[in-house]
Design an enzyme around this catalytic site. Structure first.
Site, mmCIF file in Angstrom:
data_model
loop_
_atom_site.group_PDB
_atom_site.id
_atom_site.type_symbol
_atom_site.label_atom_id
_atom_site.label_comp_id
_atom_site.label_asym_id
_atom_site.label_seq_id
_atom_site.Cartn_x
_atom_site.Cartn_y
_atom_site.Cartn_z
ATOM 1 N N LYS A 39 26.532 37.631 -4.578
ATOM 2 C CA LYS A 39 26.892 37.095 -2.929
ATOM 3 C C LYS A 39 26.241 36.465 -1.969
ATOM 4 O O LYS A 39 24.802 37.054 -2.516
ATOM 5 C CB LYS A 39 27.870 37.681 -2.273
ATOM 6 N N SER B 291 36.425 37.301 1.274
ATOM 7 C CA SER B 291 34.924 36.807 1.299
ATOM 8 C C SER B 291 34.146 36.554 -0.179
ATOM 9 O O SER B 291 33.430 35.064 -0.406
ATOM 10 C CB SER B 291 34.057 36.110 2.124
ATOM 11 N N SER C 62 36.047 42.068 1.993
ATOM 12 C CA SER C 62 35.510 40.940 0.912
ATOM 13 C C SER C 62 35.257 41.118 -0.004
ATOM 14 O O SER C 62 35.115 40.771 -1.110
ATOM 15 C CB SER C 62 34.280 40.259 2.151
#
Lengths: 461, 490
Positions: A55, A130, A154
């Site tokens: 990420k 996210s 997330s």
């Protein structure tokens, strides 16, 4: 293997858009190195040569790290996050950096200031967020596994939306050093994988005390793969009713009942009537604490040292305009929320009170874990929603994380695993454990996965 | 109307730790080129985390103990939020409501009376980067940032508003610095900025419990500046009131060149620091055993040492106070007492003699050349000074010894070498001196007559003439003796 994944990326990426930066050259170099090491009979762990996507909120030395923000669009870190170091040491092959909501603020990856990511199961829908890029990429077969970060859900919410496995470890189990901070007391890094075995393998590589992170816990980490025994007989599972929220689509509720019945069938003792009355407070507590911490964490982006910098006549104007045009709407909204909550005259009513309620929630979980080995809930109240469906309604968007936020507030570990489909859209099952009981929740997840095989289903893309 | 001056001082002292407050960069940046003692942590890069420097915490607790503070068991760090380019994270890690020490005091002496001055709190925080303001050739004004100072441990000592005059403020500050130097936790150097002082000053009408508006004074870069600024501000506030002005709460800066304070431009942002607990650092439990252990390690503090100097060396209180006023001076004194030369001095006066030399001629040299004891020590060490003092017993006279000390300081040579090279040894040879005495008697008929008619003072003049004729090398006592003998006999 790396080449095959890079090819897969170039084939599906135009539709899924899960990746911000593909590090193909670096990946091939690392893959060759891994090949050599394996060929020479060197000490090769299970992750050597295996492609990974990280990420874009974890610092990678020499590889741009954007946090999904215009503010850091061209930011290249000068150091590696601890987890990145650990993966490098275990011979992992970095394919690239995954898309995300800007500074990890969001539940759909639509807040990425670069581009939105699409759900591989239905491209008109969001992958969650996210860590939407990480989850979508694993689901679409663009990588073997990915790392995400979880502040209020997330990792788990997008894992549920994309039908992959996502674990948020106990707060303090995985080092946060090098994870660009959103809300320091809630953030944790964790794996997104295709199945529970991979999840355990990745945990073996990334978990453990780090002296560079004062909140990491000196804890003797076990070999998580040893807990992968499909035997949950006698485990006590609680089903907190507050997680089956009003307005939950009947299909999701039904899928949950089926999944929990399966666990019962496998020998677990299920208590269907657990109550955690403070659960509804979690959302409010979260939206005081997380923005408060974020308002300070994001103060460093002023255009003076790195990242986006607005050129203006005066220093103050430059700093203000940098933030005004460098941050997206959701980030600014949360900075304002947090700044307000910490302001003189409001601190006691908001931040301090939220901390007190946080303690209540933590205690409530503590009491529940005196009776149960784990709690079972849905990961999200809904299936993946349409792109654009909730962007104009922050409250709707925020409530997408009602089932996951309480876990962060209490610092607990929780995993989301695939639990079937409603009208072809994935549903996730969340297993919450007490602090440092990753082995227990992995065991339950593994037993369920072996019994159902949902993880074997792949999207048609 | 009569007013009382009310002053409280806030002192920031950089701690002498090896590494910075929250990272492993070296804290000593004095001679380092800009931006060389930096890492991702003190640069405030995205994703970094702070780790507490244990030594800095110990130094703070040590200071708090020396200042008679209560050491709470629970302490935590907080974030103090404000935007400025020298603050790399946009917040400073500090301590808001849980300092390491609180409710202490230190004593000062005003006109022989001891006064206890309250210490509100002692807490720990991190220093900020340094901004260097520049002007380019074409007149453009810009600023450079040197991050070396960012993250250096900074201890803040907040004093109660117990000070009543500029002199009390000066003494408080000197005392505080002495304590920090004794503890070895800070250099206490104000000019270099490792010891900084801000003041809050107000005046209070005698008949009113409430003081008038409080003024914060900044920019004082020396002890003298603090004294002068407090003096100026106390007068300014009285005069303003006398002229019918209303005093306002404000921040003023001391302008050294003009000898006055001026109102500082009000800040762009109203100050709301939005303090909240630092989530990256778990709260600390300050264990009682740890505190006891630190307490046991506290070095002898100035007052204890002063009293010991009186008891052990028989020094007058005045000498002992001055000698122990700085740790390096007191150390220098004690080192002198451990030299071989010292033991050859008359035991009754040895300590007092060393004290006289240190507080007299040695201090005069230090003041004249603007250096401190440690710099003086590099030129003349305690062994060399003691050697000189011994020489002043018989080999050379006191006046000569002083000039020898000056030469030792400038040339770095030892006393013995200078005495031999300059032929300074006292003339204690009676025959040699008699010749000079005869010459002096022959060429000073009038004073000789004066002496013979009973004017004792004339003898002093004649001794002076003997000294002059020998360029100071005559042993004055011997010269006196010979003269007297010749005059009374002849």
């Amino acid at each position: 293997m790396t080449r095959a994944y890079l090819e897969r990326i170039s084939r599906v990426e135009p539709e899924v858009r899960a990746i911000i930066t593909v590090t193909d050259e670096l990946a091939l170099k690392r893959a060759q190195k891994a090949d050599k090491l394996i060929a020479s009979g060197g000490d090769a762990g299970p992750l050597i040569g295996i492609p990974v996507l990280i990420k874009d909120v974890m610092c990678t030395k020499g590889v741009r790290t954007t946090c999904g923000s215009k503010m850091l669009e061209n930011f290249v870190p000068i150091y590696d996050a601890t987890v990145v170091e650990k993966l490098n040491d275990s011979g992992a092959v970095l394919l690239g950096k995954a898309n995300m909501d800007e500074f990890a603020m969001g539940s759909s990856t639509e807040n990425s200031s670069l581009f939105p990511t699409h759900n591989p199961w239905d491209l008109s829908r969001v992958p969650g967020g996210s860590s939407g890029g990480s989850a979508a990429a694993v689901a679409a077969g663009e990588t073997v596994y990915a790392l995400g970060s979880d502040t209020g859900g997330s990792i788990r919410q997008p894992a549920g939306f994309c039908s992959v496995v996502g674990l948020k470890p106990t707060y303090g189990l995985v080092s946060r050093y090098g994870l660009v901070a959103f809300a320091s007391s809630l953030d944790q890094i964790g794996p997104l994988t295709q199945d529970v075995i991979d999840c355990a393998l990745v945990m073996n590589a990334i978990a453990g005390y780090d002296r560079r992170d004062a909140t990491s816990v000196p804890y003797d980490t076990p070999d998580y793969t040893r807990s992968l025994v499909a035997d949950i007989k006698g485990l006590r599972l609680g089903i907190p009713r507050e997680y089956f929220v009003v307005g939950m689509p009947a299909g999701v509720a039904r899928a949950m009942k089926t999944a929990i019945s399966k666990l019962e069938e496998l020998g677990a003792e299920v208590d269907w009537e657990v109550s955690l009355p403070h659960t509804p407070c979690a959302l409010a507590v979260y939206y005081i604490i997380a923005p408060s911490e974020a308002s300070a964490n994001l103060a460093r982006y002023d255009g003076v040292k790195y990242g986006f910098s607005y050129q203006a006549e005066s220093m103050w104007e430059a700093m203000e305009k940098t933030r005004e045009s460098g941050f997206g709407a959701e980030v600014k909204r949360r900075i304002m929320l947090g700044t307000y909550a910490l302001s003189a005259g409001y601190y006691d009513a908001y931040y301090l009170k939220a901390q007190k309620v946080r303690t209540l929630i933590r205690r409530e979980f503590g009491r529940a874990f005196e009776k149960y080995d784990a709690l079972i809930t849905p990961t999200s109240p809904t299936v993946p929603f349409k792109v654009g469906e909730k962007v104009d309604d922050p409250l709707q968007m925020y409530s997408s994380d009602v089932c996951t936020m309480p876990v962060n507030i209490a610092g607990l570990p929780a995993i989301s695993i695939p639990a079937g489909f409603v009208d072809g859209l994935p549903v996730g099952l969340q297993i919450i454990g007490k602090p440092f009981s990753e082995e227990t929740i992995l065991k339950i997840a593994y037993a369920y996965e072996q019994a159902t095989g949902w993880h074997k289903r792949k999207p048609n893309i | 109307m009569n007013f009382e001056t009310i002053i409280g001082l806030e002192v920031h002292a950089q701690l002498l730790t090896k590494s910075k407050m929250f990272c492993r960069c070296r804290a000593d940046y004095a001679s380092a080129p800009p931006n060389t003692h930096v890492c991702p942590v003190c640069l405030g890069m995205p994703g970094v985390l702070p780790v507490i420097n244990r030594q800095a915490v110990e130094y703070t607790i040590m200071t708090a103990l020396a200042l008679n503070c209560i050491i709470p068991e629970y302490a935590k760090f907080d974030r103090k939020n404000y935007p400025y380019p020298d603050l790399v994270k946009g917040y400073q890690i500090s301590q808001y409501d849980t300092p390491f020490g609180r409710d202490g005091w230190l004593t000062i002496e005003i006109n022989g009376t001891k006064k206890k001055m309250g210490i509100t709190r002692v807490h720990l925080e991190e220093d900020v980067a340094k901004l260097l303001h520049r002007k380019s050739a074409d007149g453009e004004v810009y600023s450079l940032v040197d991050v070396n100072r960012s993250g250096v441990p900074l201890m803040e000592i907040v004093g109660e508003p117990d000070l009543r005059s500029s002199e009390e403020a000066r003494q408080y500050l000197v005392k505080l610095r002495t304590i920090l130097q004794y503890l070895g936790v800070s250099t206490g150097n104000m000019e270099e900025g490792s010891f900084r002082c801000d003041a809050n000053i107000s005046i209070r009408p005698e008949d009113n419990p409430e003081s008038m508006a409080k003024v914060e004074v900044k920019n004082m870069n020396s002890f003298k500046a603090v004294y002068q600024a407090m003096d100026y501000e106390a007068k300014r506030q009285r005069q303003a009131v006398a002229e019918g002005w209303k005093l306002v709460q404000e921040t003023r800066g001391w302008v050294e060149e003009q000898g006055k304070t001026v109102a500082q431009r009000s800040k762009e942002y109203a100050h709301d620091y939005r303090y909240f607990p630092e989530p990256d650092l778990p709260p600390l439990t300050v264990g009682r055993e740890w505190v006891a252990e630190i307490k046991a390690r506290l070095p002898e503090l100035p007052e204890d040492r002063r009293d010991r100097f009186v008891a052990e060396y028989g020094l007058p209180l005045y000498d002992a106070s001055l000698l122990t006023g700085s740790r390096t001076m007191a150390d220098y004194f004690e080192e002198c007492t451990q030299t071989g030369a010292y033991w050859k001095l008359p035991p009754d006066t040895a300590a007092k003699e060393v004290s006289n030399w240190l507080l007299g001629e040695a201090s005069r040299i230090m003041n004249a050349s603007g250096i401190d004891v440690s710099q003086f020590r590099q030129k003349i060490n305690p062994g060399e000074l003691s050697g000189l003092i011994l020489s002043a017993h018989g080999v050379i006279n006191t006046a000569t010894a002083k000039s020898v000390l000056g030469e030792m300081f400038h040339t770095g040579k030892e006393a013995g070498e200078i005495i031999v090279r300059r032929g300074l040894s006292q003339i204690s040879d009676t025959r040699q001196l008699e010749e000079v005495v005869i010459e002096v008697i022959n060429s000073n008929a009038q004073p000789v007559a004066d002496f013979k008619s009973g004017k004792e003072t004339a003898l002093k003049f004649l001794v002076g003439q003997v000294m002059k004729a020998t360029r100071g090398q005559a042993n004055p006592a011997l010269a006196n003796e010979i003269l007297k003998k010749r005059l009374t006999e002849g």
